[in-house]
Design an enzyme around this catalytic site. Structure first.
Site, short mmCIF file in Angstrom:
data_model
loop_
_atom_site.label_atom_id
_atom_site.label_comp_id
_atom_site.label_asym_id
_atom_site.label_seq_id
_atom_site.Cartn_x
_atom_site.Cartn_y
_atom_site.Cartn_z
N ASN A 26 0.82 -1.22 0.00
CA ASN A 26 0.00 0.00 0.00
C ASN A 26 0.84 1.26 0.00
O ASN A 26 1.98 1.26 0.48
CB ASN A 26 -0.88 0.08 1.27
CG ASN A 26 -2.00 -0.93 1.29
OD1 ASN A 26 -2.47 -1.37 0.26
ND2 ASN A 26 -2.43 -1.29 2.48
N ASP A 40 4.75 7.12 17.13
CA ASP A 40 3.83 6.63 16.11
C ASP A 40 3.88 5.10 16.13
O ASP A 40 4.95 4.51 15.95
CB ASP A 40 4.26 7.17 14.74
CG ASP A 40 3.29 6.82 13.61
OD1 ASP A 40 2.41 5.97 13.81
OD2 ASP A 40 3.44 7.39 12.52
N ALA A 55 3.02 0.31 11.95
CA ALA A 55 3.96 -0.75 11.55
C ALA A 55 4.66 -1.44 12.72
O ALA A 55 5.52 -2.30 12.49
CB ALA A 55 5.01 -0.25 10.56
N ALA A 56 4.28 -1.13 13.95
CA ALA A 56 4.94 -1.79 15.09
C ALA A 56 4.68 -3.30 15.08
O ALA A 56 5.61 -4.10 15.27
CB ALA A 56 4.46 -1.18 16.40
N GLY A 57 3.44 -3.68 14.86
CA GLY A 57 3.11 -5.10 14.81
C GLY A 57 3.79 -5.81 13.65
O GLY A 57 4.28 -6.93 13.78
N ASP A 58 3.82 -5.14 12.49
CA ASP A 58 4.46 -5.73 11.32
C ASP A 58 5.97 -5.89 11.54
O ASP A 58 6.57 -6.88 11.11
CB ASP A 58 4.22 -4.86 10.08
CG ASP A 58 2.75 -4.80 9.70
OD1 ASP A 58 2.03 -5.79 9.92
OD2 ASP A 58 2.31 -3.76 9.17
#
Length: 310
Positions: free
Chosen positions: A10, A245, A248-251
Site C-alpha cells: 500500500n 507513532d 507498523a509496530a506489529g508488522d
C-alpha cells in the site's frame, strides 16, 4: 533460510490534524505524508532489514505510486521479481492522526484485492525455494488460505497474522505453525472476549486445541505471550520508550521474529529481538521508514539489557 511474504502493498497517505472532524465538518490539516506501507510489504521490509533473505509476492497497480512502492522494497533488499502489475490503482490507506496519536484509517485495497489464487498457482515453485512463509489478511482470504495450505504441503513453516481481523475457517488451523495476533484479532478469531489473563489463556488453549502449533498474543507496550505444546509459555516484557507513532509496530515485530527464527535463534531470543525491533519502530514516524536494521536492534538490546526482566 529464505522467507516468502505473500500479501499487501500500500501507499499510506497520512494526514495529521489537531482533532478528528465531526460528520459533515471540514477542518484544516497540519500536513500530509506519503509513506510506503501495507502489512505484507511492511513485514517483508522488517524481515529483510533484520537480516533475512526475503521475496515479496504481491500486486501493485499501473499508477505512479507503484514505482515508489516497489523501489521502497528494493531499497530494503527485498526481492521484488514476483510483484505483479494489475490494471487500476495500487492499494492505498488513508490515515488521519490527531495530536493525541489516535488514528482513523480507510483502506482502499486496489490491486491487493486482485491478487488471485491463479497468480499464486503460477508461482508455486517459490514454495520449493523458501523455508518460511508470512501471511496477513489484506489480500483476498481465498488466496491467503490457498497458499497457506500449499505451504504446509511443501513443508514450509507458516506464520499467519490475521489482520485486519477476520474469522478463519477452523479446518485451516492445523496448517498454521505460528499464529501472531493482538487482543482484538484474538477475540474475532476465537469468539472469546479477552478481558482477563484467564480468558487470554482460554483463547490460546482453544487455538492450540484446534491445531495451531504456536500462538503469539501481542500486547503492545506490555510485550507478548507465547504458547506452544512443545515449548510451553514464554512471556516477553515490553521496553519503555518514547512513543511517537505506532504504525507498523506489529508488522515490525512479525518480520523481525521470522527473520530471527530463520537465522537459528531460539524462540525466547527471537521474541526478545522482535520486541526490541518494534520498540524502536514506535519512536519514529511512518511505516517502512520507521523499521530498524539488524544492528540498531542488537545495539538497542545491548544498551537495554540491564532492563530486561524475563
Amino acid at each position: 533460510m529464505n522467507i516468502l511474504v505473500v500479501g499487501s502493498i500500500n501507499m499510506d497517505i497520512v494526514n495529521r490534524v489537531a482533532k478528528h472532524p465531526l460528520p459533515g465538518e471540514t477542518i484544516k490539516g497540519q500536513g500530509t505524508d506519503y509513506s510506503p506501507g501495507g502489512k505484507g510489504a511492511n513485514q517483508a521490509v522488517a524481515a529483510a532489514l533484520a537480516g533475512g533473505q526475503v521475496t515479496m509476492l504481491g500486486a501493485v497497480g499501473k499508477d505512479p505510486f507503484s514505482l515508489e512502492l516497489v523501489a521502497s522494497l528494493e531499497k530494503s533488499n527485498v526481492d521484488t521479481s514476483e510483484i505483479i502489475k494489475k490494471d487500476g490503482t495500487s492499494g492505498m490507506a488513508f490515515i488521519t492522526v490527531d495530536e493525541s496519536g489516535e488514528n482513523t484509517i480507510i483502506l482502499s485495497e486496489g490491486s491487493n484485492g486482485k491478487l488471485s489464487i491463479i497468480d499464486v498457482e503460477k508461482r508455486l515453485q517459490l514454495l520449493e525455494e523458501v523455508d518460511i512463509l508470512l501471511l496477513q489478511n489484506e489480500v483476498p482470504l481465498a488466496t491467503t488460505l490457498f497458499v497457506l495450505k500449499e505451504a504446509a504441503r511443501h513443508n514450509v513453516q507458516t506464520y499467519f497474522n490475521p489482520a485486519p481481523a477476520l474469522e478463519i475457517p477452523i479446518d485451516v488451523f492445523p496448517f498454521i505453525d505460528f499464529l501472531i495476533l493482538n487482543e482484538t484479532e484474538m477475540e474475532v478469531v476465537t469468539g472469546i472476549r479477552i478481558d482477563t489473563e484467564k480468558e487470554q489463556e482460554r483463547a490460546i488453549n482453544w487455538l492450540i486445541e484446534k491445531g495451531v502449533k504456536s500462538v503469539i498474543l501481542t500486547l503492545g507496550e506490555l510485550g507478548s505471550h507465547y504458547y506452544s505444546r512443545e515449548e510451553g509459555r514464554i512471556i516477553t516484557n515490553g521496553f519503555k520508550v518514547n512513543v511517537i507513532d505506532t504504525t507498523a509496530a506489529g508488522d515490525t515485530f512479525i518480520g523481525s521474529f521470522a527473520s530471527a527464527k530463520a537465522s537459528g535463534q531460539d524462540t525466547k531470543d527471537a521474541l526478545l529481538f522482535a520486541t526490541a525491533a518494534s520498540a524502536i519502530t514506535v519512536t519514529r514516524k511512518g511505516a517502512q521508514h520507521s523499521i530498524p536494521v539488524k544492528k540498531e536492534i542488537t545495539d538497542f538490546l545491548e544498551v537495554n539489557k540491564e532492563g530486561i526482566d524475563q
